[in-house]
Design an enzyme around this catalytic site. Sequence first.
Site, mmCIF file in Angstrom:
data_model
loop_
_atom_site.group_PDB
_atom_site.id
_atom_site.type_symbol
_atom_site.label_atom_id
_atom_site.label_comp_id
_atom_site.label_asym_id
_atom_site.label_seq_id
_atom_site.Cartn_x
_atom_site.Cartn_y
_atom_site.Cartn_z
ATOM 1 N N LYS A 131 -20.446 -20.591 -8.467
ATOM 2 C CA LYS A 131 -19.717 -20.412 -9.627
ATOM 3 C C LYS A 131 -18.337 -20.086 -9.589
ATOM 4 O O LYS A 131 -17.387 -20.753 -10.330
ATOM 5 C CB LYS A 131 -20.317 -19.386 -10.627
ATOM 6 C CG LYS A 131 -20.250 -19.523 -12.055
ATOM 7 C CD LYS A 131 -20.790 -20.411 -12.777
ATOM 8 C CE LYS A 131 -20.832 -20.598 -14.175
ATOM 9 N NZ LYS A 131 -21.700 -21.295 -14.631
ATOM 10 N N TYR A 144 0.874 -1.013 -0.083
ATOM 11 C CA TYR A 144 0.015 -0.039 -0.023
ATOM 12 C C TYR A 144 0.783 1.113 0.034
ATOM 13 O O TYR A 144 1.911 1.306 -0.731
ATOM 14 C CB TYR A 144 -0.913 0.026 1.077
ATOM 15 C CG TYR A 144 -2.211 0.899 1.177
ATOM 16 C CD1 TYR A 144 -2.883 0.768 0.033
ATOM 17 C CD2 TYR A 144 -2.219 1.838 2.085
ATOM 18 C CE1 TYR A 144 -3.909 1.678 -0.263
ATOM 19 C CE2 TYR A 144 -3.384 2.546 2.150
ATOM 20 C CZ TYR A 144 -4.240 2.625 0.869
ATOM 21 O OH TYR A 144 -5.351 3.579 0.838
#
Length: 750
Positions: A92, A37
Amino acid sequence: MSLDEDSLAYHCDDPPGKIEIRTTKSTSTQRDLSLAYSPGVAAPCREIADNGDDAYQYTAKANLIGVVSNGSAVLGLGDIGAQASKPVMEGKGVLFKRFADIDVFDIELDLDDLDAFVESVAAMEPTFGGINLEDIAAPDCFQIEERLRERMDIPVFHDDQHGTAIITGAALLNAAELAGKDLESISVTFAGAGAAALATAQFFVSLGVTRENITMVDIDGILTTERAEAGDLDPYSREFARDVPEGELADAMIDADVFVGLSVGGIVSPEMIQSMAAEPIVFAMANPEPEIDYETAKTAREDDIIMATGRSDYPNQVNNVLGFPFIFRGALDARAAEINENMKVAAAKAIADLAKQDVPDAVRKAYGDQPLQFGPEYIIPKPLDPRVLFEVAPAVARAAIDSGAARIDMDIETYVERLEARLGKSREMMRTVFNKAQTEPKRLALAEGGNEKIIRAAAQIEEREVARPVLIGDEAEITTTIADLGLEFDPEVVDPSTGEYDHYTESLYERRQRKGVTRTEARELIRDSNYFASVMVEQGDADAMLTGLTNHYPSALRPPLQVIGTAPDTDYAAGVYMLTFKNRVVFLADATVNQDPNEDVLAEITRHTATLARQFNVEPRAALLSYSDFGSVDNEGTRKPRRAAQQLRNDPSVDFPVDGEMQADTAVVEELLEDTYEFADLDEPANVLVLPNLEAGNICYKLLQRLGGAEAIGPMLVGMDRPVHVLQRDDDVADIVNLAAVATVDAQDE
């Protein structure tokens, strides 16, 4: 508990749901966090701002799919809304990850307005490498996909349409071949005219079916030009309207070669099946109840029917999981801008071709040891077959390149190796050995040549060109088994009971005459395929041998030890397992041969195991293990590995780091070696682990395999004068082929 209750418990078990996000880079230090970050993250941001394609290099975009739905047409549930569809979309994602190592964000949009839905999905293009549309009602699903394909520069794929079409198309290719029917001349009747049916019909045309030979039936009857002219059909259904009289499903099925059901259960009667053409092909894919159940359809035609359903409890399950993970895998890796018709056809043909190949034992076991062999009850592969990834994804990537959809060029052979690495470190390691073996295949004696697994393995060994197999056994039995298995394989067979092998008898007699073996006994022993193969290798008529599948390990090892023996300056053989983890490989010895080795044997085992590691392109770092660290416990048991390590360090020919005795965690944890035992000769964790005795070795590898998630390859026999490997009695065909490749590389090194 009922299935519903089990499922609710499964989904709510902490943490709820089925997916989570995990970091792929280290975040254990302040330095790591500053790279992940602020402030370090600014560097890749600037690169991407200058060149948008760099997002594929510096972010997860290249392996990230958005599974997007509004929940308006969930299979078996209907219009349940976006929120309620989330478990399906998570599922899925599970399938994408499990079968093709593709990461997924599931996106459920509470939008019924078509324009708003398109705008929302299109705005997410910077996030994803591809979009999988799911469970969206027709006809909106057609327009949504069309508009997104036009606007987005990444693959957009509506699986309910094209996934079903591709798998059904693969099934049709093989069914038509078995039935002796030509695609251009067959007549096809569809029950249903929704998204899946229309896409499947269109895909059949791409495969070679004549459009005019397709009849579609919806709830109001046959799709006719009269209905189209009356405005009764939407633009997508209108494409398959025929200039024929009106009628019902029963009328449309008379003399049809193929029936495709993508509608509702129980609408087809035995009489309708009987009215079809000779050797009909019936795909009844409504779920959970097919248009006609399997047994009824088979009985109606006295078993001349080829049938598929959407159910897993019958042969030939048409399951979309055979398609979408691998199609997206190939499309993502080729950086394709779309999934075009060429890529879909390539996927269907690859799936169809795979059904004609020998099925791995692991797949057979997963399906209750069913006799899976190309034929009317096996026209498409099983979803759990790991080879689908290596067949479909490369075919799709190649088609993307050939059709101009790909934005990068790829070497497909190298790409297959990368795919293998995705499924586990063991595949990546074995690829190294297979590549070496294929440069100079050696003559390999298979002592148990009449065994079905050995025959199937021999066919693969020859096909993959890793060795030249020689089957030892009864020639008539072997020929019969090959025919029963449907293999196109004409191997070399040596039958000890029919040929003249007096010179083998004499060789065995000379080696064993002072071990109590008479010439008559040698003549009898040579009929034993293990002794025969051993003499064959000893005489140079074969370069290596495999045995042990039908015998206990000590019994199988005895003949090659008696005939071939150990290498010069070597007194003991040893069994080594290669254990692979996600990011680590270790070689563990001895797990099969020496019960209580002394320090000389431990040193010998270490040398041989280090040599084996180098065959896999692994530079050895050896640790001799104990329950003591560098003298922390002093008794005869801890002195043996300590003295063996010292012996190796004093040997100028040993060109790899080695130390011991040490505990197992000391050997494999870098911090312990660097901080607590900084004096150790190992400056990195060990990858050759030598156990103090057979008991420890056997226990260790089995615990690591069963509880530690390690994949085990072996045991590989080291220390023999000529290459010999002894199989385990429960080894499958893949294990045999792996050891054949190792044996060939052994022979090359000699």
